[in-house]
Design an enzyme around this catalytic site. Structure first.
Site, PDB file in Angstrom:
ATOM      1  N   ILE A 155       0.837  -1.208   0.000  1.00 14.31           N
ATOM      2  CA  ILE A 155       0.000   0.000   0.000  1.00 14.31           C
ATOM      3  C   ILE A 155       0.870   1.255   0.000  1.00 14.31           C
ATOM      4  N   ALA A 169       4.568  -1.914   8.930  1.00  8.75           N
ATOM      5  CA  ALA A 169       4.014  -2.911   9.858  1.00  8.75           C
ATOM      6  C   ALA A 169       4.334  -4.297   9.331  1.00  8.75           C
ATOM      7  N   THR A 211      -6.326  -1.027  10.365  1.00  8.99           N
ATOM      8  CA  THR A 211      -7.105  -2.071   9.702  1.00  8.99           C
ATOM      9  C   THR A 211      -8.470  -2.273  10.353  1.00  8.99           C
ATOM     10  N   ASP A 212      -9.406  -2.806   9.574  1.00 12.64           N
ATOM     11  CA  ASP A 212     -10.722  -3.132  10.147  1.00 12.64           C
ATOM     12  C   ASP A 212     -10.661  -4.378  11.037  1.00 12.64           C
ATOM     13  N   GLU A 213      -9.530  -5.104  10.989  1.00 18.64           N
ATOM     14  CA  GLU A 213      -9.442  -6.334  11.792  1.00 18.64           C
ATOM     15  C   GLU A 213      -9.450  -6.051  13.295  1.00 18.64           C
ATOM     16  N   TYR A 220      -1.823 -10.465  14.792  1.00 15.55           N
ATOM     17  CA  TYR A 220      -1.683  -9.263  13.930  1.00 15.55           C
ATOM     18  C   TYR A 220      -2.699  -8.207  14.344  1.00 15.55           C
ATOM     19  N   ALA A 245      -4.363  -7.888  17.065  1.00 13.87           N
ATOM     20  CA  ALA A 245      -4.126  -7.392  18.427  1.00 13.87           C
ATOM     21  C   ALA A 245      -2.994  -6.370  18.439  1.00 13.87           C
ATOM     22  N   SER A 246      -1.970  -6.618  17.622  1.00 14.82           N
ATOM     23  CA  SER A 246      -0.850  -5.655  17.597  1.00 14.82           C
ATOM     24  C   SER A 246      -1.285  -4.349  16.942  1.00 14.82           C
ATOM     25  N   LYS A 247      -2.126  -4.431  15.910  1.00 12.28           N
ATOM     26  CA  LYS A 247      -2.615  -3.192  15.273  1.00 12.28           C
ATOM     27  C   LYS A 247      -3.552  -2.455  16.234  1.00 12.28           C
ATOM     28  N   ARG A 253     -14.780 -10.981   3.059  1.00 16.25           N
ATOM     29  CA  ARG A 253     -13.919  -9.808   3.188  1.00 16.25           C
ATOM     30  C   ARG A 253     -14.506  -8.706   2.298  1.00 16.25           C
ATOM     31  N   GLY A 266      -8.531 -19.473  14.371  1.00 16.72           N
ATOM     32  CA  GLY A 266      -9.221 -18.243  14.798  1.00 16.72           C
ATOM     33  C   GLY A 266      -9.719 -17.398  13.635  1.00 16.72           C
ATOM     34  N   HIS A 267      -9.994 -18.037  12.503  1.00 15.92           N
ATOM     35  CA  HIS A 267     -10.335 -17.333  11.250  1.00 15.92           C
ATOM     36  C   HIS A 267     -11.575 -16.440  11.411  1.00 15.92           C
TER      37      HIS A 267
HETATM   38  P1  NAD Z   1       3.257  -4.864   3.432  1.00 15.06           P
HETATM   39  O1  NAD Z   1       3.590  -6.022   4.294  1.00 15.06           O
HETATM   40  O2  NAD Z   1       3.106  -5.054   1.971  1.00 15.06           O
HETATM   41  O3  NAD Z   1       4.376  -3.725   3.611  1.00 15.06           O
HETATM   42  C1  NAD Z   1       4.898  -3.399   4.866  1.00 15.06           C
HETATM   43  C2  NAD Z   1       6.144  -2.520   4.644  1.00 15.06           C
HETATM   44  O4  NAD Z   1       6.653  -2.139   5.928  1.00 15.06           O
HETATM   45  C3  NAD Z   1       7.275  -3.244   3.912  1.00 15.06           C
HETATM   46  O5  NAD Z   1       7.840  -2.408   2.932  1.00 15.06           O
HETATM   47  C4  NAD Z   1       8.278  -3.549   5.009  1.00 15.06           C
HETATM   48  O6  NAD Z   1       9.623  -3.601   4.554  1.00 15.06           O
HETATM   49  C5  NAD Z   1       8.053  -2.374   5.956  1.00 15.06           C
HETATM   50  N1  NAD Z   1       8.437  -2.701   7.341  1.00 15.06           N
HETATM   51  C6  NAD Z   1       8.115  -3.804   8.054  1.00 15.06           C
HETATM   52  N2  NAD Z   1       8.693  -3.758   9.280  1.00 15.06           N
HETATM   53  C7  NAD Z   1       9.382  -2.586   9.321  1.00 15.06           C
HETATM   54  C8  NAD Z   1      10.167  -1.954  10.323  1.00 15.06           C
HETATM   55  N3  NAD Z   1      10.401  -2.526  11.519  1.00 15.06           N
HETATM   56  N4  NAD Z   1      10.719  -0.748  10.032  1.00 15.06           N
HETATM   57  C9  NAD Z   1      10.516  -0.145   8.840  1.00 15.06           C
HETATM   58  N5  NAD Z   1       9.796  -0.719   7.847  1.00 15.06           N
HETATM   59  C10 NAD Z   1       9.224  -1.919   8.092  1.00 15.06           C
HETATM   60  O7  NAD Z   1       1.970  -4.210   4.082  1.00 15.06           O
HETATM   61  P2  NAD Z   1       0.712  -3.512   3.378  1.00 15.06           P
HETATM   62  O8  NAD Z   1      -0.249  -4.544   2.992  1.00 15.06           O
HETATM   63  O9  NAD Z   1       1.214  -2.545   2.383  1.00 15.06           O
HETATM   64  O10 NAD Z   1       0.108  -2.736   4.646  1.00 15.06           O
HETATM   65  C11 NAD Z   1       0.564  -1.422   4.967  1.00 15.06           C
HETATM   66  C12 NAD Z   1      -0.188  -0.930   6.187  1.00 15.06           C
HETATM   67  O11 NAD Z   1      -1.575  -0.921   5.914  1.00 15.06           O
HETATM   68  C13 NAD Z   1      -0.007  -1.795   7.429  1.00 15.06           C
HETATM   69  O12 NAD Z   1       0.082  -0.956   8.540  1.00 15.06           O
HETATM   70  C14 NAD Z   1      -1.276  -2.644   7.476  1.00 15.06           C
HETATM   71  O13 NAD Z   1      -1.587  -2.989   8.798  1.00 15.06           O
HETATM   72  C15 NAD Z   1      -2.284  -1.665   6.901  1.00 15.06           C
HETATM   73  N6  NAD Z   1      -3.447  -2.265   6.221  1.00 15.06           N
HETATM   74  C16 NAD Z   1      -3.258  -3.201   5.234  1.00 15.06           C
HETATM   75  C17 NAD Z   1      -4.367  -3.689   4.542  1.00 15.06           C
HETATM   76  C18 NAD Z   1      -4.226  -4.702   3.418  1.00 15.06           C
HETATM   77  O14 NAD Z   1      -5.225  -5.193   2.919  1.00 15.06           O
HETATM   78  N7  NAD Z   1      -3.029  -5.031   2.979  1.00 15.06           N
HETATM   79  C19 NAD Z   1      -5.647  -3.230   4.871  1.00 15.06           C
HETATM   80  C20 NAD Z   1      -5.794  -2.293   5.904  1.00 15.06           C
HETATM   81  C21 NAD Z   1      -4.665  -1.808   6.540  1.00 15.06           C
HETATM   82  O1  DAU Z   2      -9.007  -6.466   6.569  1.00 19.78           O
HETATM   83  C1  DAU Z   2      -7.783  -5.830   6.401  1.00 19.78           C
HETATM   84  C2  DAU Z   2      -6.660  -6.840   6.453  1.00 19.78           C
HETATM   85  O2  DAU Z   2      -6.736  -7.586   5.245  1.00 19.78           O
HETATM   86  C3  DAU Z   2      -5.285  -6.201   6.588  1.00 19.78           C
HETATM   87  O3  DAU Z   2      -5.214  -5.529   7.816  1.00 19.78           O
HETATM   88  C4  DAU Z   2      -4.174  -7.255   6.491  1.00 19.78           C
HETATM   89  O4  DAU Z   2      -2.910  -6.634   6.533  1.00 19.78           O
HETATM   90  C5  DAU Z   2      -4.339  -8.000   5.186  1.00 19.78           C
HETATM   91  O5  DAU Z   2      -3.378  -9.023   5.095  1.00 19.78           O
HETATM   92  C6  DAU Z   2      -5.749  -8.575   5.070  1.00 19.78           C
HETATM   93  O6  DAU Z   2      -5.952  -9.654   6.032  1.00 19.78           O
HETATM   94  P1  DAU Z   2      -6.740 -11.016   5.639  1.00 19.78           P
HETATM   95  O7  DAU Z   2      -6.316 -12.062   6.560  1.00 19.78           O
HETATM   96  O8  DAU Z   2      -8.187 -10.740   5.476  1.00 19.78           O
HETATM   97  O9  DAU Z   2      -6.121 -11.225   4.150  1.00 19.78           O
HETATM   98  P2  DAU Z   2      -5.531 -12.527   3.407  1.00 19.78           P
HETATM   99  O10 DAU Z   2      -5.235 -12.091   1.993  1.00 19.78           O
HETATM  100  O11 DAU Z   2      -4.460 -13.181   4.168  1.00 19.78           O
HETATM  101  O12 DAU Z   2      -6.798 -13.496   3.390  1.00 19.78           O
HETATM  102  C7  DAU Z   2      -8.029 -13.112   2.811  1.00 19.78           C
HETATM  103  C8  DAU Z   2      -9.018 -14.240   3.038  1.00 19.78           C
HETATM  104  O13 DAU Z   2      -8.609 -15.377   2.252  1.00 19.78           O
HETATM  105  C9  DAU Z   2      -9.086 -14.732   4.469  1.00 19.78           C
HETATM  106  O14 DAU Z   2     -10.414 -15.104   4.781  1.00 19.78           O
HETATM  107  C10 DAU Z   2      -8.184 -15.976   4.485  1.00 19.78           C
HETATM  108  C11 DAU Z   2      -8.362 -16.528   3.089  1.00 19.78           C
HETATM  109  N1  DAU Z   2      -7.193 -17.240   2.510  1.00 19.78           N
HETATM  110  C12 DAU Z   2      -5.986 -16.612   2.518  1.00 19.78           C
HETATM  111  C13 DAU Z   2      -4.869 -17.225   1.982  1.00 19.78           C
HETATM  112  C14 DAU Z   2      -3.524 -16.527   2.002  1.00 19.78           C
HETATM  113  C15 DAU Z   2      -7.346 -18.494   1.941  1.00 19.78           C
HETATM  114  O15 DAU Z   2      -8.470 -19.053   1.898  1.00 19.78           O
HETATM  115  N2  DAU Z   2      -6.245 -19.105   1.395  1.00 19.78           N
HETATM  116  C16 DAU Z   2      -5.002 -18.528   1.414  1.00 19.78           C
HETATM  117  O16 DAU Z   2      -4.029 -19.156   0.914  1.00 19.78           O
END
Ligand code: NAD
Ligand code: DAU
Length: 361
Positions: free
Chosen positions: A13, A85, A136-138, A163, A165-167, A227, A300-301
């Site tokens: 992102i 993160a 995140t909405d989680e 995850y 819980a940490s957010k 989702r 815990g899905h």
């Molecule tokens: P990502 O895992 O793709 O990217 C995380 C980035 O943070 C990476 O570039 C990594 O190198 C960097 N990073 C990790 N630990 C670090 C540290 N200790 N110091 C400095 N940099 C560090 O994550 P993403 O999917 O792009 O998510 C970005 C943010 O958005 C996160 O805070 C996540 O919780 C939040 N978020 C993600 C989603 C989603 O669907 N992916 C949805 C809602 C919120």
């Molecule tokens: O809701 C926001 C969150 O969305 C963000 O905060 C997280 O950073 C991001 O990773 C995402 O979390 P999810 O756990 O929802 O995303 P993931 O892509 O891991 O999984 C999406 C759904 O698909 C979930 O119900 C688990 C399922 N899944 C995932 C994987 C990787 C499968 O069924 N098979 C898989 O191999």
């Protein structure tokens, strides 16, 4: 010229946000991207901006107080956008500690350094300084399978995975800074993103990558977990709008109004891949529903996430612009055009991760 400190800008992102911001503001802003380059950070995501004079990359860990202080000391930072993160739920179930370190301690360091740089002797803050915490909405836990139930900004926190819980903890720290010091911040809680540069440990890019190779498509449990998917550029736009037009000290939920079961998403991916691959492409014969493999459920899905993005629409005028069918086509087109990116992302440690994560499923 406004100066942004973006953390985690080499991730999924964060890199999309940086591209969005340069497209929108071009040379009117400066961006400093601080990223530790973990397995999820990839400078290839930023190739097209790396030579800009108004872009700087700093390799640093957000838990390294001295390194972050040095960035604030050397630059007059106006905006912090904090993405960095550990972000993958499955990894947090296997190894929670690194999530606590980066997501909680790292956020505390970011808050403390920004506060120290922006605070005036009387305890107020310099004008027009803002910190946006990307969350995140989680944090809200899981919703019942009831079309009327949504997450709102007022929904009590009930995180389940390490995850989440940490957010949630990091959000609480930001709230504490706002309440205790009137620290100028916002929190955004967003639903699931998809789009270019997403690391193929996450559902959508993993399924696209596996399907194109004729590999099993591992669906957790019964595949009916829901989702709410949002195209990443819409998220980037929302973050910018909240930071510039939102009310300080407030939380905004960001969602796609696009709730779907995982199995529905997979059907759309398969259908879209079949439609986009030319007849002569050998991968066309590989992509099939027969690849779908139901595997052991995630521990815990959470059953269902759904955001009602009413507040952000009413106060700021943001709404999700990209329909899922359009967004998934753009995403797949991007993966077709960037095969090398996927090859690099799935070489080395990824194979080890994939084997460990999926071998006993
Ligand atoms: P990502 O895992 O793709 O990217 C995380 C980035 O943070 C990476 O570039 C990594 O190198 C960097 N990073 C990790 N630990 C670090 C540290 N200790 N110091 C400095 N940099 C560090 O994550 P993403 O999917 O792009 O998510 C970005 C943010 O958005 C996160 O805070 C996540 O919780 C939040 N978020 C993600 C989603 C989603 O669907 N992916 C949805 C809602 C919120
Ligand atoms: O809701 C926001 C969150 O969305 C963000 O905060 C997280 O950073 C991001 O990773 C995402 O979390 P999810 O756990 O929802 O995303 P993931 O892509 O891991 O999984 C999406 C759904 O698909 C979930 O119900 C688990 C399922 N899944 C995932 C994987 C990787 C499968 O069924 N098979 C898989 O191999």
């Amino acid at each position: 010229m406004r100066t942004y400190l973006v953390t985690g800008g080499a991730g999924f992102i964060g890199s999309n946000y940086i591209h969005y911001m340069f497209k929108k503001y071009d040379n009117e802003i400066r961006i400093i991207n601080v990223d530790a380059l973990t397995y999820a950070g990839n400078l290839e995501n930023l190739k097209s901006v790396e030579d800009r004079e108004n872009y700087t990359f700093v390799k640093a860990d957000i838990c390294d107080r001295e390194a972050i202080e040095a960035v604030f000391a050397a630059n007059d930072i106006d905006r912090v956008v904090h993405f960095a993160a550990e972000s993958h739920v499955d990894r947090s179930i296997r190894n929670p500690e690194v999530f606590v370190r980066t997501n909680v301690l790292g956020t505390a360091v970011m808050l403390n350094c920004a506060k120290a740089a922006w605070e005036l002797p009387d305890g107020s803050f310099k004008a027009d300084k803002k910190f946006l915490h990307v969350s995140t909405d989680e944090v809200y836990g899981s919703l019942p399978e009831d079309d009327e139930a949504f997450f709102y900004e007022t929904t009590p926190y009930a995180p389940h995975s390490p995850y989440a819980a940490s957010k949630a903890s990091s959000d609480m720290l930001v709230r504490a800074y706002m309440d205790t010091y009137r620290f100028p911040a916002n929190i955004t809680n967003c639903s699931n993103n998809y789009g270019p540069y997403q690391f193929p440990e996450k559902f959508i890019p993993l399924m696209i990558n596996n399907a194109l190779q004729g590999k099993p498509l591992p669906v957790y449990g019964d595949g009916k977990n829901v989702r709410d998917w949002l195209y990443v550029e819409d998220h980037a736009k929302a973050i910018d709008m909240v930071q510039e037009q939102g009310r300080l000290f407030e939380t905004y939920n960001i969602g796609g109004h696009n709730e779907k079961q995982n199995i529905e998403i997979l059907d759309i991916i398969i259908e879209t891949l079949q439609g986009m691959l030319p007849a002569e492409d050998p991968r066309k014969a590989l992509v099939s529903r027969d690849l779908i493999t139901y595997v052991e459920d995630r521990k815990g899905h959470d059953r269902r996430y759904a955001i009602a993005p009413d507040k952000i629409k009413e106060q700021i005028g943001w709404y999700p612009e990209t329909m899922f069918k359009e967004g998934i086509k753009k995403t797949i087109a991007w993966f077709f055009e960037n095969e090398e990116w996927m090859k690099n992302a799935t070489s080395g440690d990824y194979q080890k991760y994939y084997t460990e994560m999926y071998e006993n499923k």
